[in-house]
Write a protein that holds these residues in place. Structure first.
Motif, short mmCIF file in Angstrom:
data_model
loop_
_atom_site.label_atom_id
_atom_site.label_comp_id
_atom_site.label_asym_id
_atom_site.label_seq_id
_atom_site.Cartn_x
_atom_site.Cartn_y
_atom_site.Cartn_z
N CYS A 1 -40.08 13.95 19.40
CA CYS A 1 -41.43 14.53 19.48
C CYS A 1 -42.26 14.27 18.23
O CYS A 1 -43.47 14.38 18.26
N HIS A 2 -41.59 13.99 17.10
CA HIS A 2 -42.34 13.83 15.85
C HIS A 2 -42.19 12.41 15.31
O HIS A 2 -41.14 11.80 15.45
N VAL A 3 -43.24 11.94 14.65
CA VAL A 3 -43.08 10.77 13.79
C VAL A 3 -42.72 11.31 12.42
O VAL A 3 -43.48 12.08 11.83
N ILE A 4 -41.53 10.95 11.92
CA ILE A 4 -41.06 11.56 10.70
C ILE A 4 -41.18 10.60 9.54
O ILE A 4 -40.64 9.49 9.58
N ASP A 5 -41.93 11.02 8.55
CA ASP A 5 -42.01 10.28 7.30
C ASP A 5 -42.31 8.80 7.51
O ASP A 5 -41.57 7.94 7.05
N ASN A 6 -43.37 8.54 8.24
CA ASN A 6 -43.83 7.16 8.35
C ASN A 6 -42.84 6.25 9.05
O ASN A 6 -42.78 5.06 8.80
N ALA A 7 -42.00 6.82 9.92
CA ALA A 7 -41.00 6.00 10.61
C ALA A 7 -41.68 5.08 11.62
O ALA A 7 -42.81 5.32 12.04
N GLU A 8 -40.95 4.03 11.99
CA GLU A 8 -41.48 3.06 12.94
C GLU A 8 -41.71 3.70 14.30
O GLU A 8 -42.67 3.44 14.99
N ASP A 9 -40.73 4.54 14.69
CA ASP A 9 -40.85 5.13 16.02
C ASP A 9 -40.78 6.64 15.92
O ASP A 9 -40.49 7.21 14.87
N GLY A 10 -41.04 7.26 17.02
CA GLY A 10 -41.04 8.71 17.07
C GLY A 10 -41.98 9.14 18.17
O GLY A 10 -42.88 8.40 18.55
N GLY A 11 -41.75 10.34 18.68
CA GLY A 11 -42.58 10.82 19.77
C GLY A 11 -43.92 11.31 19.25
O GLY A 11 -44.14 11.42 18.05
N ASP A 12 -44.81 11.63 20.18
CA ASP A 12 -46.11 12.09 19.70
C ASP A 12 -46.50 13.44 20.28
O ASP A 12 -47.64 13.85 20.22
N SER A 13 -45.51 14.16 20.85
CA SER A 13 -45.89 15.47 21.37
C SER A 13 -45.86 16.54 20.29
O SER A 13 -46.36 17.63 20.49
N GLY A 14 -45.28 16.24 19.14
CA GLY A 14 -45.31 17.18 18.03
C GLY A 14 -46.11 16.58 16.88
O GLY A 14 -46.43 15.39 16.90
N PRO A 15 -46.46 17.40 15.89
CA PRO A 15 -47.25 16.86 14.76
C PRO A 15 -46.46 15.86 13.93
O PRO A 15 -45.23 15.88 13.91
N MET A 16 -47.19 14.96 13.26
CA MET A 16 -46.52 14.01 12.37
C MET A 16 -46.00 14.76 11.15
O MET A 16 -46.69 15.60 10.59
N LEU A 17 -44.78 14.44 10.76
CA LEU A 17 -44.17 15.10 9.62
C LEU A 17 -43.95 14.06 8.53
O LEU A 17 -42.90 13.43 8.48
#
Ligand code: FES
Lengths: 171, 479
Positions: free
Chosen positions: B393-409
């Motif tokens: 759900c989150h893009v964590i620390d500028n990662a290449e992938d990650g979901g977008d239903s949660g805020p970017m961390l």
């Protein structure tokens, strides 16, 4: 192979480690039967209870109505009728259903109707200051009273209130 | 040949069984029992499922989380399917050991193999129906394998998908196979099985060459019923303790699932597809995922024709046993390797060894010791993040992938407006929210991966340290 006589059933063949008395056989049969019944009951409960619960869930739940916003009073001229939409939670979906708002000729009073015909549930249309049902020719007045055709019951009314300038409908 | 085996005893006395009972319960009967439970629960599950890409996962989630008894129903269905595979396989192994596939039981063996295939088919089509990323990955593999078939590949892929892409048409036809086609085939096969079984009864121990029979009602039925009760208890326990997971919504244009392992009984095929050394085989996908399993199935079914000697004692059937051992060992090793690679497993070990709180803040970071501390912290945090599936759900620390239903961390934000993590959240908020998201603020829908286990205080502390005190990597040292 020769056929055995009908009167000499299985016991002739029952050898091995179990004792072979009539009484003992009866007891074991009885026990097996009770065990089979118990197994059936447990199996039925394990699969039957969640089955019944999930079937009953939509029947027992639901029916809750909520206050929904149906626009502002300013958008509804005195005497005018217009559609509004309200959400209905059904299964895994939130569906929209339609109703009608009718503002009194004078004053702020707003009435909200369900769009479902009280005869057999078709959606009514507002035309020529009346609600017309396409299915069997039912007609309701702008107040929702049945005036022609098969319907005998007025259109269902929802509770309404004004919140500042906003029309709230309990649908 | 004994009266038992040529069916004469059956004609005299009705259904019969060997008088000598061996110590194992009848796994075939137990498999039949859990399969019946699977069918029964499936009927009621179908009331709550919509086979479309949009609604499949939502409908499953709704059933599981909102409908009374829904989680139970799905859990029982899931585990009944898995139990049926295991019990049917045990049954086959036992029969094989006792030479139960030989004359006069050859037809039964073939039908039994087909029943086993249908049971696996249920589990396979079932796991593809959930509409989450894992199922989507599985559908992709199905598409690729079907498409790799020589000559008719394109047609096969379209037939499997019901079109040119994975779509609601795909789910609808899999659902039709799962709930219509396979049950009908199963019932027909069971009928055929019963027809041949009628006068043969349960297979006997390989050493049992006597003529002794008893009426079937007495035969070990008590033992099987007691074993059946134990299996039912195990089924309830598994449905309760290990509910089937459901992952993030499948997104065809998103980054995909972080770990998309198929069901356990397919892991060995997946492992074959994974092996670099095999990738150079011409049309490797078809050979490894189509031809190899297909040949093994053919071998299993053809066993009675391949080994015609009537000997049933295992000691006198070395070639058969060696062949079976080699195949089963191979499948077992491949499956174990695949399982060992699954992220949930390796995260467990890493986290426990390196997740402890050592209490150094950002000011302590100096020299090479600090670098290795930072590395340890990074490794510990990333295993926790992976295990709890935060990136779903989150893009964590500028990662290449990650979901977008949660805020970017993003721990260090960026110049284009993504705020620094520490500016967004306080430590107290972080501890409350991440410590128990479902309790702290259920409305956000934040939940951890079911398999992740509890968010222990140690893990929470590691994450807090990583999010709030972690140092940027040397290159991006602008913070
Ligand atoms: S449903 Fe409206 S008149 Fe019959």
């Amino acid at each position: 192979m020769t056929q055995g006589t009908p009167s000499s059933p299985a016991p002739k063949h029952r050898t091995g480690n179990q004792p072979d008395t009539q009484v003992d056989t009866m007891n074991r049969r009885g026990f097996t039967k009770r065990l089979a019944k118990m197994f059936g009951a447990v199996f039925g409960a394990i699969f039957g209870l969640p089955a019944v619960a999930t079937l009953a869930d939509p029947v027992l739940g639901g029916g809750a109505s909520k206050w929904v916003d149906a626009g502002t009073l300013a958008e509804l001229a005195p005497g005018a009728v217009k559609r509004f939409k309200y959400p209905v939670q059904a299964g895994w979906e939130t569906r929209e259903e339609a109703g009608f708002l009718m503002r009194a000729e004078t004053g702020d009073e707003v009435v909200a109707f369900s769009a479902r015909c009280t005869h057999a549930g078709c959606k009514v249309r507002f035309k020529d200051d009346e609600f017309h049902c396409p299915c069997h020719g039912g007609v309701f007045s702008r107040n929702g009273d049945p005036i022609a055709g098969p319907p005998t019951v007025p259109l269902v009314r929802f509770e309404t209130r004004l919140d500042q300038d906003h029309i709230k409908v309990k649908a | 040949m004994s009266a038992y085996e040529d069916g004469a005893a059956c004609r005299r006395h009705g259904l019969v069984a060997p008088a000598r009972v061996d110590r194992w319960p009848n796994f075939g009967l137990l498999a039949l029992m859990v399969a019946a439970g699977g069918l029964l629960s499936g009927v009621f599950l179908s009331f709550h499922y919509a086979p479309t890409m949009e609604a499949a996962r939502t409908s499953v989630l709704h059933l599981q989380e909102r409908v009374t008894g829904g989680a139970w129903l799905r859990g029982l269905h899931h585990w009944a399917g898995n139990f049926a595979i295991v019990l049917a396989a045990l049954h086959g192994l036992r029969l094989f050991w006792h030479g139960g596939f030989k004359k006069p039981r050859r037809a039964l063996w073939v039908i039994g193999c087909l029943i086993f295939l249908v049971i696996v088919g249920f589990a396979y089509t079932g796991y593809l129906l959930t509409g989450d990323e894992r199922a989507y990955a599985g559908l992709g593999i199905m598409q690729a394998v079907a498409g790799s078939t020589p000559v008719v590949g394109e047609a096969a892929a379209r037939a499997a998908l019901g079109g040119d892409a994975i779509s609601s048409a795909t789910l609808t036809r899999l659902y039709a196979v799962h709930t219509m086609v396979l049950p009908i085939i199963l019932v027909l096969l069971l009928g055929l099985f019963a027809y041949f079984w009628r006068c043969l009864g349960p297979a006997r121990h390989h050493a049992d060459t006597t003529d002794e029979v008893v009426p079937l009602t007495d035969y070990a039925l008590r033992r099987d019923l007691i074993a059946g009760l134990a299996i039912l208890a195990a089924l309830v326990f598994f449905a309760w303790k290990f509910p089937p997971a459901i992952g993030p919504q499948a997104d065809p244009i998103g980054p995909g699932a972080p770990d998309a392992q198929p069901e356990w009984f397919l892991l060995w095929v997946n492992e074959l597809l994974h092996m670099d050394s095999l990738a150079s085989i011409p049309n490797a996908t078809f050979v490894l995922a189509g031809l190899v399993p297909g040949l093994l199935v053919a071998l299993g079914i053809g066993l009675p024709l391949l080994f015609r000697n009537p000997e049933r004692a295992p000691g006198k059937r070395k070639p058969e046993l060696i062949l079976a051992a080699v195949i089963l060992l191979g499948i077992g090793i491949l499956g174990a390797r695949a399982a060992a690679r699954a992220p949930a497993t390796d995260a467990e070990t890493t986290t426990e060894t390196s997740g402890g709180e050592t209490g150094n803040g950002p000011g302590d970071n100096s020299g090479s010791g600090a670098d290795s501390d930072a590395e340890t912290l990074n490794a510990a945090a990333s295993t926790i993040l992976r295990k709890f599936k935060c990136a779903s759900c989150h893009v964590i620390d500028n990662a290449e992938d990650g979901g977008d239903s949660g805020p970017m961390l993003w721990r260090f934000g960026n110049k284009d407006g993504i705020p620094k993590f520490g500016d967004l959240y306080t430590r107290a908020y972080f501890r409350a929210k991440v410590g128990d998201p479902e309790k702290f603020w259920p409305d956000t829908g934040m939940v951890y991966a079911k398999r992740a286990g509890p968010m222990t205080p140690e893990k929470l502390a590691t994450l807090e340290r990583w999010f709030f005190d972690g140092a940027p990597t040397p290159k991006s040292g602008d913070d």
